[in-house]
Design an enzyme around this catalytic site. Structure first.
Site, PDB file in Angstrom:
ATOM      1  N   HIS A  26       1.016  -1.141   0.110  1.00 48.22           N
ATOM      2  CA  HIS A  26       0.018   0.139  -0.046  1.00 48.22           C
ATOM      3  C   HIS A  26       0.849   1.337  -0.028  1.00 48.22           C
ATOM      4  CE1 HIS A  26       0.843   1.285   4.415  1.00 48.22           C
ATOM      5  NE2 HIS A  26       0.929   0.276   4.507  1.00 48.22           N
ATOM      6  N   CYS A  27       0.397   2.330  -0.304  1.00 47.30           N
ATOM      7  CA  CYS A  27       0.755   3.617  -0.423  1.00 47.30           C
ATOM      8  C   CYS A  27       0.068   4.414   0.566  1.00 47.30           C
ATOM      9  CB  CYS A  27       1.051   4.276  -1.864  1.00 47.30           C
ATOM     10  SG  CYS A  27      -0.438   4.596  -2.521  1.00 47.30           S
ATOM     11  N   VAL A  28       0.356   5.680   0.320  1.00 50.25           N
ATOM     12  CA  VAL A  28      -0.303   6.620   1.164  1.00 50.25           C
ATOM     13  C   VAL A  28      -1.968   6.485   1.426  1.00 50.25           C
ATOM     14  CG1 VAL A  28      -1.087   9.118   2.047  1.00 50.25           C
ATOM     15  CG2 VAL A  28       1.304   8.175   1.267  1.00 50.25           C
ATOM     16  N   ARG A  30      -3.612   4.093  -1.300  1.00 52.26           N
ATOM     17  CA  ARG A  30      -4.093   2.966  -2.100  1.00 52.26           C
ATOM     18  C   ARG A  30      -3.574   1.660  -1.611  1.00 52.26           C
ATOM     19  NH1 ARG A  30      -1.559   5.020  -6.845  1.00 52.26           N
ATOM     20  NH2 ARG A  30      -0.558   6.501  -5.523  1.00 52.26           N
TER      21      ARG A  30
END
Length: 471
Positions: A26-28, A30
């Site tokens: 995951h990112c910030v 998504r």
């Protein structure tokens, strides 16, 4: 937002179950998934899930927009339910690469190189904007800059300028670090390579044109071979190609040199050979290519300003969908290095605003509370330069808001290119974007901003009413 196992399990089922998930990270905002077969995704089930604000596929990854903060908790439950190990972003990228075409691989490579540099570049752009306000004539006083009237602020502005310019002054060093890392070499050698190309002993690239006219370009004489003693300040192509050569040469040497000799042989040989190749072949050839590309773009936008602005403004959001927009950061940096400004980046800023305006209109026409909330928050995000929630969560989902934003961005782009609006740096691509615009073009840019705000909003509202969208 409360996170329950059933909702997260619904996401897993909608993407084809745990057998279809190769890896996940995951990112910030998504979940980023590498799926075995994206054809198994149940899009209707995803859209009906309360945790999901949107989804899209890019660069071989299936990405589900959850939102900051919440995505971390969703990811924790997701990997537990799926029974898969936690993966890094690099793991997911590698797993997703098998689905990419050669062009997508090229775009992904450029993205992997330049995205890590964005914090430094955008920060530099914002600080240059602050300096622009203090030093630009006509902002606070007619025909005078703020520091001309308040002279005690002059050194303050000068320090800001030094801090802001550092990222651009040493740009080849930053690119060298990121590119060599991407190509599998030593990042430290990449930094050295980049700094080598802008060594003060070399003729500054910004002075190359005038030195060429005067016939004063310095040369090295390598046993009869004349090699220009020129630096590559602000240039993108020379350091990109040189970084690739350095990384591959280092890998080749590491496989063939004994461990006991690697420390004293691999790095010196790799850097020495790459250095000579850079000054003799890579630098001159890529420098010429970069200049021709820039000259071609400048010619188009000088002679066909309206057409260029309409096309780039209208289709920039399509480039974002395909991921190809990452290529244009390098073009912006090349334009800034060669001409001192870029006419492409201001269009990007207006395209982001147009996406936000279309999403904002959906907040007013939508009846569903989830869509209203998503439209509002994603519009604010787009106005601040982050368009993914608006674009993929709202506008593309209903199509007509996306088309409305394209029309608004095209008209705004056509207007500002006709007015020769330029940015002296890359900054925040939204409402704060005016800080990066050359001050005497602020008026024209603000009109462009008004077009990008009003046209998509009005068109989206009208289309929603005439199409009788019931959402």
């Amino acid at each position: 937002m409360s996170i329950n196992e059933q909702s997260v399990g619904g996401i897993l089922d909608a993407v084809g179950g745990k057998d279809n998930v190769v890896s996940a990270t995951h990112c910030v905002t998504r979940l980023r998934l590498a799926l075995d077969d994206e054809g198994k995704v149940d899009k209707e089930a995803l859209e009906s899930n309360d945790l999901v604000k949107g989804f899209f596929s890019a660069n071989g990854q299936f990405q589900i927009i959850i939102g900051p903060g919440t995505v971390e908790r969703v990811y924790d439950k997701f990997v537990d339910i799926a029974g898969i190990g936690r993966a890094s972003k690099e793991d997911v990228k590698k797993a997703a690469e098998k689905h990419l075409t050669p062009l997508q691989r090229l775009v992904k490579t450029l993205a992997d190189i330049f995205i890590p540099l964005l914090p430094a570049i955008v920060t530099a752009g914002l600080l240059m904007g602050v300096n622009n306000i203090l030093t630009g004539p006509g902002i606070f006083y007619p025909n005078k800059a703020f520091i001309d009237v308040h002279t005690n602020w002059k050194d303050f502005a000068d320090i800001i300028n030094v801090i802001a310019n550092t990222s651009f002054t040493f740009l080849p060093g930053l690119i060298g670090w990121s590119a060599v890392k991407k190509f599998g070499g030593s990042e430290l050698l990449g930094i050295v390579l980049g700094l080598m190309l802008i060594n003060p002993e070399l003729l500054n690239a910004y002075a190359y044109a005038s030195a060429q006219l005067k016939g004063t370009i310095p040369h090295w004489n390598l046993f009869g071979l004349q090699v220009q003693k020129v630096g590559y300040q602000g240039q993108v192509l020379p350091i990109l190609i040189a970084s690739y050569v350095l990384a591959k040469l280092e890998q080749w040497l590491n496989k063939r040199v004994a461990d006991t000799l690697k420390l004293i042989l691999v790095a010196p040989i790799a850097l020495l050979v790459t250095g000579f190749l850079s000054f003799i072949i890579i630098g001159p050839v890529t420098f010429a290519i970069g200049r021709e590309i820039t000259n071609g773009l400048v010619f188009i936008f000088n002679h066909y300003a309206l057409l260029g602005g309409l096309i780039y403004g209208g289709f920039y959001s399509v480039l974002v969908v395909t991921g190809m927009h990452q290529m244009f950061l390098a073009v912006d940096l090349q334009l800034i290095a060669q001409t001192g400004s870029t006419f492409l980046w201001p269009i990007l800023a207006l395209s982001n605003i147009a996406q936000g305006s279309a999403a904002l209109a959906m907040m007013f026409v939508a009846k569903e509370e989830k869509l209203k909330s998503m439209s509002f928050t994603s519009a604010i995000s787009a106005y601040l330069g982050i368009t993914e929630p608006a674009m993929f969560g709202v506008n593309l989902r209903f199509r007509f808001p996306f088309i409305s934003s394209m029309i608004g961005a095209a008209l705004a782009g056509g207007w500002i290119t006709m007015q020769h609006v330029r940015a002296f740096s890359v900054g925040v691509g939204g409402l704060p974007g005016f800080l990066s615009i050359i001050t005497n073009k602020w008026g024209a840019f603000f009109i462009g901003m008004a077009i990008a705000i009003i046209v998509p909003f009005v068109l989206t509202t009208i289309l929603a009413r005439t199409r009788k969208i019931d959402v």
